[in-house]
Structure formats: structure tokens, C-alpha cells
Enzyme design. Structure first.
Site, PDB file in Angstrom:
ATOM      1  N   CYS A   8       0.782  -1.185   0.002  1.00 55.40           N
ATOM      2  CA  CYS A   8      -0.010  -0.056  -0.136  1.00 55.40           C
ATOM      3  C   CYS A   8       0.974   1.280   0.150  1.00 55.40           C
ATOM      4  CB  CYS A   8      -0.938  -0.077   1.245  1.00 55.40           C
ATOM      5  SG  CYS A   8       0.002   0.157   2.887  1.00 55.40           S
ATOM      6  N   ASP A  18       8.420  30.356 -30.583  1.00 60.16           N
ATOM      7  CA  ASP A  18       9.551  30.558 -31.691  1.00 60.16           C
ATOM      8  C   ASP A  18       9.074  30.622 -33.009  1.00 60.16           C
ATOM      9  OD1 ASP A  18      12.382  31.495 -32.377  1.00 60.16           O
ATOM     10  OD2 ASP A  18      12.327  29.342 -32.997  1.00 60.16           O
ATOM     11  N   CYS A  41      38.836 -18.637 -11.121  1.00 62.20           N
ATOM     12  CA  CYS A  41      38.235 -17.813 -12.215  1.00 62.20           C
ATOM     13  C   CYS A  41      36.687 -17.512 -12.028  1.00 62.20           C
ATOM     14  CB  CYS A  41      38.468 -18.675 -13.470  1.00 62.20           C
ATOM     15  SG  CYS A  41      40.143 -19.023 -14.029  1.00 62.20           S
ATOM     16  N   CYS A  65      39.626 -22.828 -13.302  1.00 68.17           N
ATOM     17  CA  CYS A  65      39.608 -23.342 -11.967  1.00 68.17           C
ATOM     18  C   CYS A  65      38.356 -22.313 -11.286  1.00 68.17           C
ATOM     19  CB  CYS A  65      40.852 -23.044 -11.278  1.00 68.17           C
ATOM     20  SG  CYS A  65      41.584 -21.777 -11.162  1.00 68.17           S
ATOM     21  N   ASP A  96      13.178  25.307 -30.319  1.00 66.16           N
ATOM     22  CA  ASP A  96      13.772  24.103 -30.792  1.00 66.16           C
ATOM     23  C   ASP A  96      14.644  23.506 -29.794  1.00 66.16           C
ATOM     24  OD1 ASP A  96      15.976  25.651 -30.770  1.00 66.16           O
ATOM     25  OD2 ASP A  96      16.453  25.800 -32.800  1.00 66.16           O
TER      26      ASP A  96
END
Length: 805
Positions: free
Chosen positions: A17, A501, A88, A85, A700
Site C-alpha cells: 500500500c 519561436d 576464475c 578453476c 527548438d
């Protein structure tokens, strides 16, 4: 957000909630280095703004877990090569876990695989593969269905469906027994065994303790963190009914009495109805994020990549910047990039809304998820994964859906104190009934307490705003309108003044050369060559129109040097050993070049809506060139729509007054502000704000950035990858002014929807609690009402997804 601040988004599971969301939010905000945190209950996601030097995602994950919730992430499997191994495997596991966005990693040496839980918003699959490769090993996506990331919401829905069905099967006999109690239902056949208290106990116990375990767990976590949520109310109400009935059953068996009045059906049916409500709610919430799914569905899934002379079909996640991809006719373009070979028409309607395909050839840019129609293309990937235009759009929509609108603050404050108040009211109700209204009737008083506990739930309050924001912003995105946050979606409906503009907004932004008027002794051709050669280094649209006009006439430019742009006025350059000035009347006046003789002709051209640029060579007036920018086909219609919405429309431009008025008249704009330099546009916006106007600046998004920031709402209008999303509060992907009216319309409809949700959420609790306390509502009916209150709020919000523009 400061320069060094970062933002991360964390998906959360386990919230029940709005009180849960509020508790997580408060917990995160208290952490060192966190400047802001917002938890969206409907979206099940947290957004945290933090200082990376003081805190990080791993700290937030731990904090959320400490508060009793889980981190939800996607899973992906890799094939790992080169391991020799266990060291790694440990090295890879440790390295991958350190990556931001990785929740957990498990590397299996025997199977040579790695399973990684991660947040897609923070890290991509290609980044994880690169990390493994940097460690000296190989990694590739596992070629099985396991590659598909888990849909956690669907998983949760399936889990809740199973619990509901299990609970329903056990509750139906109890409901049957309860239904036959009434005098008007006495004709209903009821097997005697269903009246046996031990049978009722056997049916109710699994529902209470197995299915209802999630409510006990949630309540424990909430109380452990000194808070309370919906789980506390449900756990208290159902436990009171169940354990009181258990006590009466044991007492009756010990005393050899007949069957007492039990409430096993109350607890079991309540849990069943609440689960049903949660199930409906989860399904409805899933539908509210359809917009994101649709956007994600636009992406290509694989790409045909050319590596070492071979074409390889790779998952999109494995494509890296610099790869060359082949795209056949009819296929989706998988990445943002540049065409290096081929010619085709590309359908960009998913971004621009323009149905006419755009021709693409070598050197042109293309956008991922657009469709290659009829030619073969080779494309060099420049943006992949989270950097593509579509991914940026998805990110903006996700952020908007995850943000919190100011109108939600009231609901949050109420949700934070709601549960303790309800518990207090329930106890008061019990005491009044037990001591005054029906003295000594423990069963009756308990029934009223349970009804109050379960009728009241902050879920509806918590869902009222975010679900509407999700649905409204998602639907808007489908129409190419991207709100950057819930606050902008809320505030847009207040706008009463739009400032447009001119170039590229009202007009097409691609002016063309219309007139060449040389001074005596100079040919049109010579004037155009000198002007075009001087302007070729300018990026201004008017300069480009002159250069294109020269190219169309097959004229070759001369060598130029010492180019200098004079912002708002024009340029100067050395062309073929001559100093050339091109620009406004003011520019030539500054150099004391007399213009009286040509002013009449200049004004005549300007009254036609043309922009006139004057040229001077070596300090003498040499002629004028005029260019015209046509208004967009939809501008006049869009401005009429805005006026019909009682919105004042202004146009602002650096052009002279005559040209500005001519364009404004064509578009139906009555108020213009002309000859304004870029830095002056913000001041003009502020002047209108000082008059008490709520302003929206539309430009723009790049050279209008100061004005966009100054306005109450900044709208960047543009198309495709050129959208300057960071510069504005709203991005209008389609270069059409109708999107402005659409954005305001969507804001109004969303706010109206939010107010409806909040009204019904408040009214539901304001009416429901007194009715339950007065004894007019049986607990199971109260549970049903509570369960469906939040569903009704979500369904009302989803109506926004059906809006047509």
C-alpha cells in the site's frame, strides 16, 4: 540536481500500500548522500538522486532490504569461456557484482555459465559482456529461452492467482454455511459437516496461516520498522476473527456445549476477497504500463552485424558502437547510425508521425526502430543500447511515470498516518459497542472492530495519482508528447499564454532563396557568389538558404577566410580578397554604410514575409538577397485550437517587425515580439510572467534554452534524434504545433482523472468507516468493498489510455 549528483531507478517488490512506499521513501531520504528520493507505489519503483562519493545503488538496495522489501530485477544467462578453476569463477562473479545496476551474479564453473540479476535501466547486457572480456574471459548470451528476461509482474500475478484459487476452494464451504444462516436463505441446502466447528477450523486454518502468511510477514516487517501498513490492518482483522473463533471452538469442546457463533468464514472470506482485489489491481497496474511495452516492442530484437567479413545475426544487446549492420528491405533498423552503403526510403512515422518515407543515402543518419522500406542499407552504428533515440524516449516516459506530481503530496501525508488512526478508531468502536451500545456482547463488538479494520485501506489513496500519471504520460507518449515528469503533466493545464519561436516552430525552418537584387554595376550572379562564399561557414538557416541557392544555380564558391559570425546581426568574411558584410540593417548601419535609397524596396519585401539580408563589399552597399520561410501546413489550425482553449498566443523572433508580422498574419497570430536576440527571449518570457501569466515557451530546445528554462513550461519541438530533451519540460516529437494543444488537453484530462480518483478514495474511507463502525456492514462485505476500492481507482485511471486526439 548538482553537477556531481547522479540518479538511479530501483524496482521494488513487496509493497502492499501507499504506506509502504512512504516508509521506503523516508528511509532512503535519511541516508547520507541522498538529496531526494521518490517511491512510486503504482509503478513499484524508486528514483533516488544521490552524491556518488557518499552513497551508491548497493547502499540503497541494502536499505530497501533492511526495511523489509526486495529489489526486483531482470535475469540473464551467459555462456562463459576460458575458466580453468574455481578462482576464475570467483573472479568473474566478483567483477560483475561490482558493476552499477547488477543486483546479484552467480558463476557456475561446471556448467560454464553465469546468471546475473540486474536493472536494465542502469546497465546493458553488452556492458556485462565487456566486463567479463576485460577480465580475460569470453561471454555470450546463452542460446535458450532462458535469455528472455523474467516478467516479474506476470510471475507475481500467477503466484497470486494460485493462492487465490486455493483460498477460494477452502472458503466456499464456509461462505455456503454463512449464507444459509439468514432467515430468507433458510431454503438453501447445507451439509451438516459444514456446520461442524472442527471442519470449519480445518478449512479456515490453511487460508489464515498459509495463504495469509504474506500479510503476517508484511505486518511484522512494518512494525519492526516502527510503521504500519495495509498488512497490519488485514492481519489484525482476520486474526481477531480466526483466533476468537478458535478460542470459542476449544471452549465449546471442553464444556460440551453446542456449536457457538463462529467467525471462521469472516477471516477466510476476507483473505480471499483481498487476494482477489490485489489480483485485479496487479492486472490493471500491468495494463497501465502498456505504453512502455509498446515503445519497447518497436525495437528490433536482432541485428545482422558484419564482423571480420562475415555476417552474424546477433542479439541487439551484443551490438556495439562502430559495428556495421546490414538492413534488408522491410526490416527494422536496429541502431542509430550513419548509412555507409546503399540507398532506400525509410519509414520514420514511429518518431515523426510523417507517413511519407524519407530517402536515405550514404552519409545520411538513420534512427533505430524505423523501417527500411525498399532498398538494401549498410549502417555504421553510432548509438546503441541505452543511447539510441528510442531508448532515450523510453527513459523519459519511464521517468515521467515514476515521478510524483505535487497533487500527490496530500495523499502521501494522509497515507503516512492513516493506519494508526484506523487502528485507534477500530479500538474505540469496539469499546463503545462492548461497554455502551451492547454491553458485554464481545462477539458483536469484535465484528464491528473487524469491519472497521478491513474497510479502511490506504491503497486507493496511494494509487489515485500515480496510476493516472502512468496512464496519462503513457498515452501522451503514443501521440509523440513526452512529459519529463509528473509535475509538468500536472502544471501544463494551467498554461494561459503560449510563446512560439518562429523559425522551425511556426514555420518549416527551411527558408529558400527568393530574390537577388544587386546594386548597379554588379550582376545577380556575382552578388550571389560573393554572398554564398561568405555564408558557407555559417550554420544559420538563412545562410544555408543562400548557399543552397548558389548550388542550385551551379555556381562555384570562391575561397574565403576570416569568417566571423555577429550574433543576431549577420556575418563578415574575406572573399577573394574583398571584405564582405551580410546581415541586417543594423549591421550595415554600425559600419556607417548609407541605406536610405533601398529602404523602400526592403520594406516591400519584408511586408511579403521575406527576410532581407543586405550585402556590403569593401564598405559599400552592394545589394540585397531575400529568403522566405513558409509556415507549416498545420500551424494555422493549431493556433486556432489554442485560441479556442482561451490561450493567448505570441510569436517571438529575431527577425524584423515587418517579416514577423507577415508570418504571424499567415498563421493567425495577433501578438508578436520581433528583433529579439537569443539571450533576450528569456527576458521577454519573464515580462509576461510578471503580468501574472502562466507561460509555455515553444522552441527548438537548443538556441531557445534560456527561454525554455525561464518559462513555467518549456516545450522542445523537433523530430527524431535532434530532439533536445534536456532543454525542456515537454518534448513534442512531431514537428506539429497541434501537439501543443494535445499536450494541454492531455494534462487537463489527466488532472481531472486524478481529482476523480482522490475524491472517491477520500469519500470511500470517509463514508465506509462510519458505516462499518455503526454496524451496518458485515466484515466480509467490508473486505469486498476494500478490495475493490483500489481496483476502481486503477480502472478509472486506465480510461486515459482510451483517449483519442
Amino acid at each position: 540536481m548538482s553537477d556531481k549528483s547522479k540518479e538511479t531507478s530501483i524496482p521494488i517488490s513487496g509493497m502492499t500500500c501507499a504506506a509502504c512506499a512512504l516508509r521506503i521513501e523516508k528511509g532512503l531520504k535519511k541516508m547520507e548522500g541522498v538529496s531526494d528520493a521518490n517511491v512510486n507505489f503504482a509503478l513499484e519503483k524508486s528514483t533516488v538522486v544521490y552524491d556518488p562519493e557518499l552513497a551508491g545503488p548497493k547502499d540503497f538496495h541494502q536499505k530497501i532490504k533492511d526495511l523489509g522489501y526486495d529489489i526486483a530485477g531482470d535475469k540473464v544467462e551467459f555462456n562463459i569461456s576460458g575458466m580453468t578453476c574455481s578462482a576464475c569463477a570467483a573472479r568473474i562473479e566478483k567483477g560483475v557484482k561490482k558493476l552499477n545496476g547488477v543486483l546479484d551474479a552467480n558463476v557456475n564453473l561446471a556448467l560454464e555459465t553465469a546468471t546475473v540479476s540486474y536493472q536494465p535501466s542502469e546497465i546493458s547486457v553488452s556492458e556485462m559482456i565487456k566486463k567479463v572480456e576485460d577480465l580475460g574471459y569470453g561471454a555470450s548470451l546463452k542460446e535458450t529461452d532462458g535469455n528472455k528476461t523474467a516478467d516479474l509482474r506476470e510471475e507475481e500475478i500467477q503466484n497470486q492467482t494460485g493462492k487465490f484459487l486455493f483460498s477460494l476452494i477452502l472458503s466456499l464451504p464456509l461462505l455456503w454455511a454463512m449464507a444459509s444462516h439468514f432467515s430468507f436463505t433458510s431454503f438453501i441446502y447445507l451439509p451438516d459437516m459444514f456446520m461442524n466447528p472442527w471442519v470449519q477450523l480445518a478449512l479456515a486454518t490453511p487460508v489464515q496461516l498459509i495463504v495469509g502468511k504474506q500479510f503476517y510477514t508484511g505486518a511484522y516487517k512494518a512494525l519492526k520498522n516502527k510503521s504500519a501498513n495495509m498488512d497490519v490492518l488485514v492481519a489484525l482483522g482476520t486474526s481477531a476473527a480466526y483466533f476468537y473463533s478458535l478460542y470459542l471452538t476449544i471452549q465449546a469442546a471442553a464444556n460440551g456445549n453446542n456449536m457457538p457463533e463462529l467467525y471462521f468464514e469472516t477471516s477466510a472470506v476476507l483473505i480471499t476477497l483481498i487476494l482477489l482485489g490485489k489480483l485485479f489491481e496487479a492486472r490493471a497496474k500491468g495494463r497501465s504500463s502498456e505504453a512502455i511495452k509498446k515503445l519497447m516492442g518497436l525495437q528490433a530484437k536482432t541485428a545482422l552485424v558484419i564482423r571480420n567479413g562475415e555476417e552474424l545475426e546477433l542479439p541487439l544487446e551484443e551490438v556495439v558502437a562502430g559495428d556495421v549492420v546490414s538492413v534488408k528491405p522491410g526490416e527494422k533498423i536496429p541502431v542509430d547510425g550513419e548509412v555507409v552503403e546503399g540507398y532506400s526510403a525509410v519509414d520514420e512515422s514511429m518518431l515523426t508521425g510523417e507517413s511519407v518515407p524519407v530517402d536515405k543515402a550514404s552519409g545520411d543518419t538513420v534512427i533505430g526502430a524505423t523501417i527500411n522500406r525498399n532498398g538494401f542499407l549498410k549502417i555504421k552504428a553510432t548509438k546503441v543500447g541505452r543511447d539510441t533515440a528510442l531508448s532515450q524516449i523510453i527513459k523519459v516516459v519511464e521517468e515521467a511515470q515514476g515521478s510524483k506530481a505535487p497533487i500527490q503530496r496530500l495523499a502521501d501525508r494522509i497515507s503516512g498516518i492513516f493506519v494508526p488512526i484506523v487502528i485507534g478508531l477500530a479500538i474505540v468502536t469496539f469499546l463503545i459497542w462492548f461497554f455502551w451500545l451492547v454491553p458485554g456482547d464481545f462477539s458483536g463488538a469484535l465484528e464491528k472492530l473487524i469491519a472497521v479494520l478491513v474497510i479502511a485501506c490506504p491503497c486507493a489513496l496511494g494509487l489515485a495519482t500515480p496510476t493516472s500519471i502512468m496512464a496519462g504520460s503513457g498515452r501522451s507518449a503514443e501521440f509523440g508528447i513526452l512529459f519529463k515528469g509528473g509535475e509538468h503533466l500536472e502544471n501544463t493545464h494551467l498554461i494561459d499564454t503560449i510563446i512560439l519561436d518562429k523559425t522551425g516552430t511556426v514555420t518549416n525552418g527551411r527558408p529558400v532563396l527568393t530574390d537577388i537584387l544587386p546594386a548597379s554595376g554588379l550582376s545577380e550572379q556575382k552578388l550571389l557568389v560573393l554572398a554564398g562564399s561568405a555564408e558557407k561557414n555559417s550554420e544559420h538557416p538563412l545562410a544555408q538558404a543562400i548557399v543552397e541557392g548558389m548550388t542550385e544555380r551551379d555556381l562555384m564558391p570562391l575561397s574565403s577566410s576570416r569568417f566571423e559570425a555577429i550574433p543576431g546581426h549577420g556575418i563578415q568574411a574575406m572573399v577573394d580578397g574583398k571584405r564582405v558584410l551580410i546581415g541586417s540593417r543594423k549591421l550595415l548601419n554600425d559600419y556607417d554604410i548609407p541605406l536610405q535609397a533601398i529602404l523602400e524596396k526592403m520594406e516591400e519585401l519584408e511586408e511579403q514575409g521575406k527576410t532581407v539580408m543586405l550585402a556590403a563589399i569593401d564598405g559599400e552597399y552592394s545589394g540585397m538577397v531575400a529568403v522566405a520561410d513558409t509556415i507549416k501546413e498545420t500551424s494555422k489550425e493549431a493556433i486556432s485550437r489554442l485560441k479556442a482553449m482561451n490561450i493567448d498566443v505570441w510569436m517571438i523572433t529575431g527577425d524584423n517587425t515587418r517579416t514577423a508580422k507577415a508570418i504571424a498574419d499567415q498563421a493567425g497570430i495577433e501578438q508578436t515580439i520581433a528583433e529579439v536576440l537569443p539571450e533576450g527571449k528569456a527576458e521577454e518570457v519573464k515580462k509576461l510572467q510578471q503580468k501574472g501569466r502562466k507561460t509555455a515557451m515553444v522552441g527548438d530546445g537548443i538556441n531557445d534554452a534560456p527561454a525554455l528554462a525561464a518559462a513555467d513550461i518549456g516545450m522542445a519541438i523537433g523530430t527524431g534524434a535532434d530532439i533536445a530533451m534536456e532543454a525542456a519540460d515537454i518534448t513534442l516529437i512531431r514537428g506539429d504545433l497541434n501537439s501543443i494543444a494535445d499536450a494541454i488537453f492531455m494534462s487537463k484530462r489527466t488532472i481531472r482523472n486524478i481529482k476523480q480518483n482522490l475524491f472517491w478514495a477520500f469519500a470511500y474511507n470517509a463514508l465506509g468507516i462510519p458505516i462499518a463502525a455503526s454496524g451496518f456492514l458485515a466484515p466480509w462485505l467490508a473486505g469486498a468493498a476494500m478490495a475493490f476500492s483500489s481496483v476502481s481507482v486503477v480502472l478509472n485511471a486506465l480510461r486515459l489510455q482510451k483517449i483519442k486526439l
